[in-house]
Design an enzyme around this catalytic site. Sequence first.
Site, PDB file in Angstrom:
ATOM      1  N   LYS A 198       0.891  -1.114  -0.009  1.00  0.00           N
ATOM      2  CA  LYS A 198       0.180  -0.095  -0.071  1.00  0.00           C
ATOM      3  C   LYS A 198       0.692   1.123   0.038  1.00  0.00           C
ATOM      4  O   LYS A 198       1.361   1.693   1.229  1.00  0.00           O
ATOM      5  CB  LYS A 198      -0.951   0.146   1.341  1.00  0.00           C
ATOM      6  CG  LYS A 198      -2.189   1.173   0.878  1.00  0.00           C
ATOM      7  CD  LYS A 198      -2.572   1.600   2.164  1.00  0.00           C
ATOM      8  CE  LYS A 198      -1.677   2.831   2.654  1.00  0.00           C
ATOM      9  NZ  LYS A 198      -1.530   4.136   1.875  1.00  0.00           N
ATOM     10  N   GLY A 251       6.985   4.894   8.294  1.00  0.00           N
ATOM     11  CA  GLY A 251       6.302   5.963   8.503  1.00  0.00           C
ATOM     12  C   GLY A 251       6.582   6.635   9.630  1.00  0.00           C
ATOM     13  O   GLY A 251       7.435   6.533  10.192  1.00  0.00           O
ATOM     14  N   SER A 252       5.415   7.568  10.170  1.00  0.00           N
ATOM     15  CA  SER A 252       5.560   8.299  11.299  1.00  0.00           C
ATOM     16  C   SER A 252       5.432   7.269  12.835  1.00  0.00           C
ATOM     17  O   SER A 252       4.757   6.375  12.383  1.00  0.00           O
ATOM     18  CB  SER A 252       4.590   9.389  11.465  1.00  0.00           C
ATOM     19  OG  SER A 252       3.394   8.540  11.361  1.00  0.00           O
ATOM     20  N   THR A 253       6.032   7.885  13.631  1.00  0.00           N
ATOM     21  CA  THR A 253       6.150   7.270  14.713  1.00  0.00           C
ATOM     22  C   THR A 253       4.422   6.790  15.352  1.00  0.00           C
ATOM     23  O   THR A 253       3.970   5.701  15.813  1.00  0.00           O
ATOM     24  CB  THR A 253       6.897   7.631  15.810  1.00  0.00           C
ATOM     25  OG1 THR A 253       8.101   7.614  15.456  1.00  0.00           O
ATOM     26  CG2 THR A 253       6.750   7.025  17.237  1.00  0.00           C
ATOM     27  N   GLU A 254       3.765   7.880  15.242  1.00  0.00           N
ATOM     28  CA  GLU A 254       2.511   8.056  15.468  1.00  0.00           C
ATOM     29  C   GLU A 254       1.516   6.857  14.734  1.00  0.00           C
ATOM     30  O   GLU A 254       0.761   6.128  15.466  1.00  0.00           O
ATOM     31  CB  GLU A 254       1.704   9.476  14.921  1.00  0.00           C
ATOM     32  CG  GLU A 254       0.409   9.689  15.509  1.00  0.00           C
ATOM     33  CD  GLU A 254      -0.036  10.970  14.826  1.00  0.00           C
ATOM     34  OE1 GLU A 254       0.780  11.563  14.151  1.00  0.00           O
ATOM     35  OE2 GLU A 254      -1.159  11.218  14.667  1.00  0.00           O
ATOM     36  N   GLY A 256       2.893   4.306  13.315  1.00  0.00           N
ATOM     37  CA  GLY A 256       3.632   2.990  13.867  1.00  0.00           C
ATOM     38  C   GLY A 256       2.735   2.485  15.074  1.00  0.00           C
ATOM     39  O   GLY A 256       2.623   1.220  15.258  1.00  0.00           O
ATOM     40  N   GLU A 273       9.861   1.051  10.886  1.00  0.00           N
ATOM     41  CA  GLU A 273      10.809   1.979  10.603  1.00  0.00           C
ATOM     42  C   GLU A 273      10.160   3.486  10.527  1.00  0.00           C
ATOM     43  O   GLU A 273       9.525   3.678   9.635  1.00  0.00           O
ATOM     44  CB  GLU A 273      11.277   1.784   9.115  1.00  0.00           C
ATOM     45  CG  GLU A 273      12.836   2.425   9.007  1.00  0.00           C
ATOM     46  CD  GLU A 273      13.007   3.487   8.574  1.00  0.00           C
ATOM     47  OE1 GLU A 273      13.214   4.418   9.615  1.00  0.00           O
ATOM     48  OE2 GLU A 273      13.169   4.176   7.572  1.00  0.00           O
ATOM     49  N   CYS A 307      13.937  10.360   7.161  1.00  0.00           N
ATOM     50  CA  CYS A 307      13.795   9.961   8.350  1.00  0.00           C
ATOM     51  C   CYS A 307      15.346   9.807   9.150  1.00  0.00           C
ATOM     52  O   CYS A 307      15.393  10.001  10.453  1.00  0.00           O
ATOM     53  CB  CYS A 307      13.056   8.638   8.686  1.00  0.00           C
ATOM     54  SG  CYS A 307      14.137   7.435   7.376  1.00  0.00           S
ATOM     55  N   GLU A 404      10.143  15.654  15.900  1.00  0.00           N
ATOM     56  CA  GLU A 404      10.505  15.339  14.304  1.00  0.00           C
ATOM     57  C   GLU A 404       9.570  16.347  13.622  1.00  0.00           C
ATOM     58  O   GLU A 404       8.561  16.306  13.582  1.00  0.00           O
ATOM     59  CB  GLU A 404      10.226  13.984  13.915  1.00  0.00           C
ATOM     60  CG  GLU A 404      10.760  13.727  12.563  1.00  0.00           C
ATOM     61  CD  GLU A 404      10.478  12.422  12.017  1.00  0.00           C
ATOM     62  OE1 GLU A 404       9.330  11.702  12.236  1.00  0.00           O
ATOM     63  OE2 GLU A 404      11.329  11.724  11.486  1.00  0.00           O
TER      64      GLU A 404
HETATM   65  P1  ADP Z   1       3.530  10.872   7.025  1.00  0.00           P
HETATM   66  O1  ADP Z   1       3.108  11.302   8.532  1.00  0.00           O
HETATM   67  O2  ADP Z   1       4.858  11.173   6.757  1.00  0.00           O
HETATM   68  O3  ADP Z   1       2.527  11.052   6.156  1.00  0.00           O
HETATM   69  P2  ADP Z   1       2.251   8.531   7.712  1.00  0.00           P
HETATM   70  O4  ADP Z   1       3.036   7.339   9.017  1.00  0.00           O
HETATM   71  O5  ADP Z   1       1.037   9.187   8.163  1.00  0.00           O
HETATM   72  O6  ADP Z   1       3.409   9.429   7.156  1.00  0.00           O
HETATM   73  O7  ADP Z   1       2.221   7.430   6.522  1.00  0.00           O
HETATM   74  C1  ADP Z   1       2.837   6.443   6.226  1.00  0.00           C
HETATM   75  C2  ADP Z   1       1.965   5.454   5.711  1.00  0.00           C
HETATM   76  O8  ADP Z   1       1.006   4.990   6.478  1.00  0.00           O
HETATM   77  C3  ADP Z   1       1.166   5.976   4.343  1.00  0.00           C
HETATM   78  O9  ADP Z   1       0.967   4.643   3.426  1.00  0.00           O
HETATM   79  C4  ADP Z   1      -0.261   6.123   4.925  1.00  0.00           C
HETATM   80  O10 ADP Z   1      -1.063   5.971   4.134  1.00  0.00           O
HETATM   81  C5  ADP Z   1      -0.459   4.777   6.091  1.00  0.00           C
HETATM   82  N1  ADP Z   1      -1.083   5.263   7.226  1.00  0.00           N
HETATM   83  C6  ADP Z   1      -1.589   6.220   7.842  1.00  0.00           C
HETATM   84  N2  ADP Z   1      -2.403   6.109   8.763  1.00  0.00           N
HETATM   85  C7  ADP Z   1      -2.610   4.769   8.925  1.00  0.00           C
HETATM   86  C8  ADP Z   1      -3.286   3.867   9.709  1.00  0.00           C
HETATM   87  N3  ADP Z   1      -4.113   4.338  10.587  1.00  0.00           N
HETATM   88  N4  ADP Z   1      -3.108   2.480   9.741  1.00  0.00           N
HETATM   89  C9  ADP Z   1      -2.399   2.107   8.644  1.00  0.00           C
HETATM   90  N5  ADP Z   1      -1.734   2.944   7.678  1.00  0.00           N
HETATM   91  C10 ADP Z   1      -1.691   4.140   7.816  1.00  0.00           C
END
Ligand code: ADP
Length: 502
Positions: A198, A251-254, A256, A273, A307, A404
Site C-alpha cells: 500500500k 512512516g511516522s511514529t504516531e 507506527g 521504521e 527519517c 521530528e
Molecule cells: P507521514 O506522516 O509521513 O505522512 P504516515 O505515517 O502518516 O506518514 O504514513 C505512512 C503510511 O502509513 C502511508 O502509506 C499512510 O497511508 C499509512 N497510514 C496512515 N495512517 C494509517 C493507519 N491508521 N493505519 C495504517 N496505515 C496508515
Amino acid sequence: MSAAAQNLTASPAARAFLARDHRLLIGGQWVPSASGETIDVFDPATEGHLAKVSGGGKEDIDRAVQAARRAFRGEWSKLTSYERTKLIWKLADELEANLALASELETLDNGMPLMVAQYSIASFGCDFLRYYAGWATKITGDTIPVSPGGVRNGESLTYTRREPIGVVGAIIPWNAPLIMATLKLGPALAAGCTVVLKPAEQTPLTALFLGELVKRVGFPDGVINIVPGLGESAGAALAAHPDVDKIAFTGSTEVGKKIISAAAGNLKRVTLELGGKSPMVVFPDADLERVIPGVTRGAFFLQGQNCMAGTRLFVHQDIFDRVVSRVGDMANKFRIGPGLSPDSDLGPLISAEQRERVMTYVASGRKSGAELVCGGEAMPGRGFFVKPTLFSKTNMDMQIAREEIFGPVLCAQSFGDSDLQAVADEANKSIYGLSGSVWTRDISVAHRMAGLIDAGQVSINCHAAVDPAIPFGGNKQSGWGREFGREGLDPYLKTKATTVIY
Ligand code: ADP
C-alpha cells in the site's frame, strides 16, 4: 510555474503514463476499486493535477490479501530459490531499463530533484533488488547436535528450516516512494513471501509503474499486489487483516503505534521504521572541508523529509560560530525549484499540509528564543517550497529540537570540554534513535562516541551511510527491527525445528 507549463516539461512517456486509467493490481489483474473511489494526485512543485488513481478500501485489501494467500500456496511456493532469484533480478533489470521514466514519475509525484530520483532508484531500487535476489539461494537452517528424549547419540537428527512467513502487508510513506516499495519487496520475495503493497496516498504513481514492470517480468499472479488507498481505510484494513502474517511499515511514529494496536488482533509480526531526530556531533579537530557539505546535506537532503536527516547539529564551542555560519552560507546557496529542472538542488515539500507543519515549527523556534541563521520562510507562488532553515543557540528543551519536523529545519547547539558521555547524553536526549554521525580526526573519540550514541546506525565523518548490505533501523521510538543486509531477511522468515528419532 503553472501546472500546464510543468506538464509540458514532462516527457511524452511520462505524460502517456499519467493519462492512463490507474487501477489496483490484485491477483495479476488491474481492477477498479470496489467502491469506485479515486484519489487525485498532485505535483508538489506546481500544485497541478497529475493523475487520478483508484483508491482501495477494506474490500479491496481483502481481495488483495486473498490473492496473495492463493499465490503463497500456489505456483510461487513451488518455484526453486534460483527461479525466485531470477525473477527478482529481472525486475531490477526492467527497472534499470526504465530508470529515466521511473525517475521522472518519482520527481513529478514526490518533488525530489531528478538527479536524486535517478541515483536513489538506481541504488536502492535496482541494486537493492539485486542484493536480495542473491539471498534467495542462501537461506539456510542449522543441524543441532542434541539427542532429545534421552535417545543415544547418533539415534536422532534435529534440524531447522527457515520458511517464508507468508503474506506480507507493506505500508510505505511518500518521501521516497519507489525505493520504499523495493525495500519491502526485495527481502519479502527473496524469502518466498507474497506481498500486498500500500503506497502513500500522496505518491502512488511509481508503485503503480512498478506494478507494470512486475507484470512484464512474469511473477505469478498475486505474488505482488498493489493497492493505493488512504491510510485510515486501506492502511488500517491491511494492518488489521486477520490473514496477513506480517506488516512491514515505514512512516511516522504516531502511525507506527496504530499499526501495533491493529496488528494485535492476530498477533501478526510487525517491523517498523519510524521517525528520527538524528544528531551530528562535530569535534574541534574535525576536517571542516568535509563537515560543512556533509552536515548541510545530511540535514537538507530530500528537503529534510527523510527519517535519517541529521536535524540536530552539536558543535564544539571553539568552532561553533564558524561551522554555523558556513552551514548557513551553504544552505543559502542551495537552488530551490521544481525537481525536473536540472538547476534545482532542493525541491518542494510534499504538500500544503506539510509546509504548514514546518512553518508552525519555524514559528515555534522563533518564539522559543532560538536564533534564526537562515531560511525560516516559505517561498511565494505555486509549489510547496520552504527555504532551508538553520536555528542556532537551540537547546533540548525547545520543541524544534525535540520533535521530528520532517522538513528543512536544522537546530544547532554547542558543547564544551565535557567528557564524551556528557556530550552523548545530550545527543541521546530524544525519544528517537535512528541515526547519527560523529565528525573528528581522532579515531578514539570517533569510535567511542559512535559507541555512545543510541542509534541504529552511526556514521563517522559522513552522515547516513546507507547500503543494501548495511543493517538499517532504529532504537527507542524509531522503530522495531532492522531492514537491509542479512538481518533484513529475518522478519520475513520463521524457523521450524524438526526432530526425527530413528
Ligand atoms: P507521514 O506522516 O509521513 O505522512 P504516515 O505515517 O502518516 O506518514 O504514513 C505512512 C503510511 O502509513 C502511508 O502509506 C499512510 O497511508 C499509512 N497510514 C496512515 N495512517 C494509517 C493507519 N491508521 N493505519 C495504517 N496505515 C496508515
